[in-house]
Design a protein around this motif. Structure first.
Motif, short mmCIF file in Angstrom:
data_model
loop_
_atom_site.label_atom_id
_atom_site.label_comp_id
_atom_site.label_asym_id
_atom_site.label_seq_id
_atom_site.Cartn_x
_atom_site.Cartn_y
_atom_site.Cartn_z
N TYR A 69 0.72 -1.31 0.03
CA TYR A 69 -0.15 0.07 0.18
C TYR A 69 0.86 1.40 -0.09
CZ TYR A 69 -4.14 -2.83 1.11
OH TYR A 69 -5.15 -3.92 0.89
N LEU A 70 1.93 1.14 0.58
CA LEU A 70 3.04 2.48 0.64
C LEU A 70 3.66 2.63 -0.62
CD1 LEU A 70 4.56 1.95 4.21
CD2 LEU A 70 2.95 3.78 3.55
N GLY A 71 3.90 1.28 -1.28
CA GLY A 71 4.46 1.55 -2.51
C GLY A 71 3.49 2.21 -3.65
N VAL A 72 2.17 1.81 -3.47
CA VAL A 72 0.99 2.43 -4.39
C VAL A 72 1.13 4.09 -4.21
CG1 VAL A 72 -1.33 2.75 -5.02
CG2 VAL A 72 -0.24 0.27 -4.65
N PHE A 73 0.93 4.44 -2.96
CA PHE A 73 0.97 5.74 -3.01
C PHE A 73 2.36 6.47 -3.05
CE2 PHE A 73 1.70 9.55 0.27
CZ PHE A 73 0.57 10.03 0.07
N GLY A 74 3.54 5.79 -2.54
CA GLY A 74 4.64 6.39 -2.93
C GLY A 74 5.05 6.39 -4.44
N GLY A 75 4.54 5.30 -5.30
CA GLY A 75 4.81 5.38 -6.80
C GLY A 75 3.93 6.66 -7.25
N ALA A 76 2.59 7.05 -6.78
CA ALA A 76 2.07 8.05 -7.25
C ALA A 76 2.61 9.46 -6.89
CB ALA A 76 0.48 8.03 -6.71
N VAL A 77 3.20 9.49 -5.65
CA VAL A 77 3.71 10.78 -5.51
C VAL A 77 5.03 10.69 -6.29
CG1 VAL A 77 5.20 11.83 -3.47
CG2 VAL A 77 3.09 10.63 -2.96
N LEU A 78 6.00 9.91 -6.34
CA LEU A 78 7.35 9.84 -7.06
C LEU A 78 6.86 10.16 -8.54
CD1 LEU A 78 10.31 8.83 -7.37
CD2 LEU A 78 9.50 6.94 -7.76
N GLY A 79 6.06 9.58 -9.07
CA GLY A 79 5.78 9.82 -10.53
C GLY A 79 5.46 11.18 -10.59
N GLY A 80 4.86 11.74 -9.98
CA GLY A 80 4.05 13.10 -10.06
C GLY A 80 5.32 14.23 -9.91
N GLN A 81 6.19 13.99 -8.68
CA GLN A 81 7.14 15.03 -8.37
C GLN A 81 8.34 14.84 -9.33
OE1 GLN A 81 7.23 17.11 -5.86
NE2 GLN A 81 4.85 16.42 -5.72
N VAL A 82 8.60 13.56 -9.80
CA VAL A 82 9.65 13.70 -10.82
C VAL A 82 9.38 14.11 -12.28
CG1 VAL A 82 11.02 11.80 -12.22
CG2 VAL A 82 10.81 11.36 -9.74
N ALA A 83 8.03 13.71 -12.55
CA ALA A 83 7.55 14.51 -13.82
C ALA A 83 7.44 15.92 -13.69
CB ALA A 83 6.28 13.79 -14.16
N ALA A 84 7.19 16.60 -12.58
CA ALA A 84 7.08 17.90 -12.64
C ALA A 84 8.24 18.84 -12.42
CB ALA A 84 6.33 18.46 -11.02
N HIS A 85 9.27 18.22 -11.85
CA HIS A 85 10.81 18.77 -11.73
C HIS A 85 11.88 18.31 -12.44
CE1 HIS A 85 9.02 19.17 -7.50
NE2 HIS A 85 9.81 20.26 -7.49
N LEU A 86 11.66 17.23 -13.24
CA LEU A 86 12.65 16.67 -14.15
C LEU A 86 12.12 16.40 -15.66
CD1 LEU A 86 14.70 14.14 -12.04
CD2 LEU A 86 15.22 16.56 -12.54
N GLY A 87 10.74 16.14 -15.60
CA GLY A 87 10.43 15.94 -16.90
C GLY A 87 9.84 14.55 -16.88
N THR A 88 8.69 14.11 -17.78
CA THR A 88 7.87 12.85 -17.92
C THR A 88 8.75 11.68 -18.25
OG1 THR A 88 5.94 14.09 -18.56
CG2 THR A 88 5.87 11.76 -18.73
N ARG A 89 9.79 11.71 -19.12
CA ARG A 89 10.56 10.68 -19.47
C ARG A 89 11.54 10.05 -18.26
NH1 ARG A 89 10.12 9.80 -24.69
NH2 ARG A 89 9.12 11.41 -25.88
N TYR A 90 11.65 10.93 -17.24
CA TYR A 90 12.62 10.85 -16.27
C TYR A 90 11.95 9.97 -15.22
CZ TYR A 90 16.36 13.70 -17.91
OH TYR A 90 17.21 14.26 -18.64
N VAL A 91 10.65 9.92 -15.17
CA VAL A 91 9.95 8.54 -14.27
C VAL A 91 10.30 7.57 -14.60
CG1 VAL A 91 7.64 7.85 -13.73
CG2 VAL A 91 7.94 10.63 -14.12
N PHE A 92 10.50 7.14 -15.98
CA PHE A 92 10.77 5.70 -16.25
C PHE A 92 12.26 5.58 -15.82
CE2 PHE A 92 7.60 7.10 -19.35
CZ PHE A 92 6.56 6.12 -18.86
N PHE A 93 13.22 6.44 -16.18
CA PHE A 93 14.59 6.38 -15.51
C PHE A 93 14.63 6.31 -14.08
CE2 PHE A 93 15.40 9.22 -19.37
CZ PHE A 93 15.74 8.13 -20.13
N SER A 94 13.91 6.95 -13.46
CA SER A 94 14.11 6.69 -12.01
C SER A 94 13.57 5.39 -11.13
CB SER A 94 13.42 7.95 -11.17
OG SER A 94 11.99 7.92 -11.56
N THR A 95 12.50 5.02 -11.81
CA THR A 95 11.92 3.76 -11.51
C THR A 95 12.71 2.46 -11.80
OG1 THR A 95 9.60 4.61 -11.75
CG2 THR A 95 9.96 2.20 -11.70
N SER A 96 13.40 2.65 -13.08
CA SER A 96 14.42 1.69 -13.36
C SER A 96 15.64 1.49 -12.57
CB SER A 96 14.96 1.99 -14.81
OG SER A 96 15.80 0.96 -15.44
N ALA A 97 16.06 2.60 -12.38
CA ALA A 97 17.16 2.71 -11.27
C ALA A 97 16.70 1.99 -9.83
CB ALA A 97 17.63 4.07 -10.98
#
Length: 402
Positions: free
Chosen positions: A348-376
């Protein structure tokens, strides 16, 4: 049919429906909040995020509580409590008079949940060693596919039937789950009269503490990876789409296709983990899933993204059942409910954290960086699993203390 297999099928249906109930609100939430009288775009976004996230945060807190209750009173009573409680609460959301009533019901839904914890503990303790991977793999398809298909199902019902009907139909299905559980699930449970120890007190009795921690973190990272693209999916699809028509539909398909792949692959990979060792499947699945995220950042057409998301779903299907198999092996039966409760909290924390991570990374770095950060994150988790789990179990030929 063996009792454990009948219980598995009943639990699968209930867990699938309860997972839909947790996630189906996502695409209809802004529209339903507007339907409840909120018209400011900023306020709609604020209430939508709060209503979506509050259920998962509260569920993360209460999952260990219900896991402890399952160890004390039995798993079937927890299945009945959760299915009936969620049926009533979700059905009531269709009658919400304002957004604050909806928020209160979403919070209550988070408190009541615990169906997945009880299901996993019941199947893990009833299934023999030879079929554990297949059984837990099959059960995991219900949770992941229900969560990933839920937004598409909710959106379809909301668009073609009506917004309140999303909650009425889901509540009715959960009531069916309650009835099938009451009639067909069989459990031989002997209540222990002795005091149920707290998790702090029983932690020293767990044979493989480090392995348990690694598995909980892996469960968290998997859930985070599954949901990191949810907040950016519609935007990303619109960026790479050459046709502006049906963006929402394509985004829903792209998000949900991982669930279809999971249904196909999880039982097979669960059976494979019974044969070659769960640690091998976990390591391979983490590496493949991490690698598949990278090309998703470079796609130029939505159908390319859909294909890669399907491949990711095939890889991710090997993680949850294998994690559950290892947790089952290192956890005494008397503690199974509580440990799986903590695993569900991590999810459950992963679901919430994933939504937060995706939104914040996309807002500050760009949409494509969501895939890079998750891959890492997935690849780093793979390295950790290799040194702490894979090498250790390979040296001991996969044997763990019971």
């Amino acid at each position: 049919m063996p009792i454990w297999k009948r219980n598995l099928y009943v639990c699968w249906f209930g867990l699938f429906v309860s997972s839909i109930g947790m996630s189906q609100i996502a695409p209809v939430l802004p529209l339903y909040i507007q339907h409840l009288g909120i018209h400011s775009s900023a306020s709609i976004a604020q209430f939508s995020g709060l209503a979506f996230g509050i259920t998962y945060i509260i569920s993360a807190i209460f999952s260990p509580v219900w896991g402890k209750a399952a160890d004390k009173y039995g798993r079937k009573p927890m299945l009945l409590r959760a299915s009936l409680g969620m049926a009533i609460v979700i059905f009531s959301m269709g009658f919400a008079s304002n957004v604050y009533v909806l928020l209160g019901l979403r919070l209550l839904q988070g408190i009541i949940t615990g169906y997945g914890t009880a299901c996993t503990a019941l199947i893990a303790t009833q299934t023999d060693k030879q079929h554990a991977g297949w059984a837990l793999g099959t059960l995991s398809t219900a949770s992941i596919s229900g969560s990933l298909l839920g937004p598409t199902i909710g959106g379809f019902i909301g668009e073609n039937v009506g917004l309140p009907d999303v909650f009425y139909i889901t509540g009715a299905l959960l009531l069916v789950s309650f009835l099938t559980t009451a009639l067909f699930v069989k459990e031989s449970f002997t209540r222990q009269d002795k005091k149920i120890l707290s998790f702090k007190e029983i932690w020293p009795t767990i044979p493989e503490k480090s392995l348990t921690i690694v598995m909980l973190v892996t469960f968290f990272v998997l859930s985070l990876a599954l949901y990191s693209i949810e907040p950016i999916m519609t935007v990303y699809v619109s960026q790479i789409s050459q046709n502006s028509n049906h963006i929402a539909l394509i985004a829903g398909i792209t998000f949900s296709v991982s669930g279809l792949a999971n249904i196909i692959a999880a039982p097979r990979l669960g059976k494979l983990s019974d044969k070659i060792g769960a640690q091998k499947v976990i390591l391979a699945a983490l590496v493949v899933a991490g690698v598949i995220f990278i090309p998703q950042a470079f796609v130029t057409h939505p159908w390319q993204l859909i294909g890669l998301r399907f491949l990711f779903g095939l890889a991710a299907a090997g993680l949850m059942p294998s994690v559950n198999v290892l947790i089952k092996k290192v956890t005494p039966d008397a503690l199974t409910g509580r440990v799986f409760g903590f695993a569900m909290s991590a999810g459950y924390l992963g679901v919430f954290g994933g939504a937060v991570l995706g939104g914040q990374v996309a807002a500050h770095l760009g949409t494509r960086y969501v895939f890079f950060s998750t891959s890492a994150l997935l690849l780093l988790n793979a390295v950790w699993v290799y040194f702490t789990v894979y090498k250790k179990l390979s040296r001991s030929a996969g044997k763990l203390p019971s």
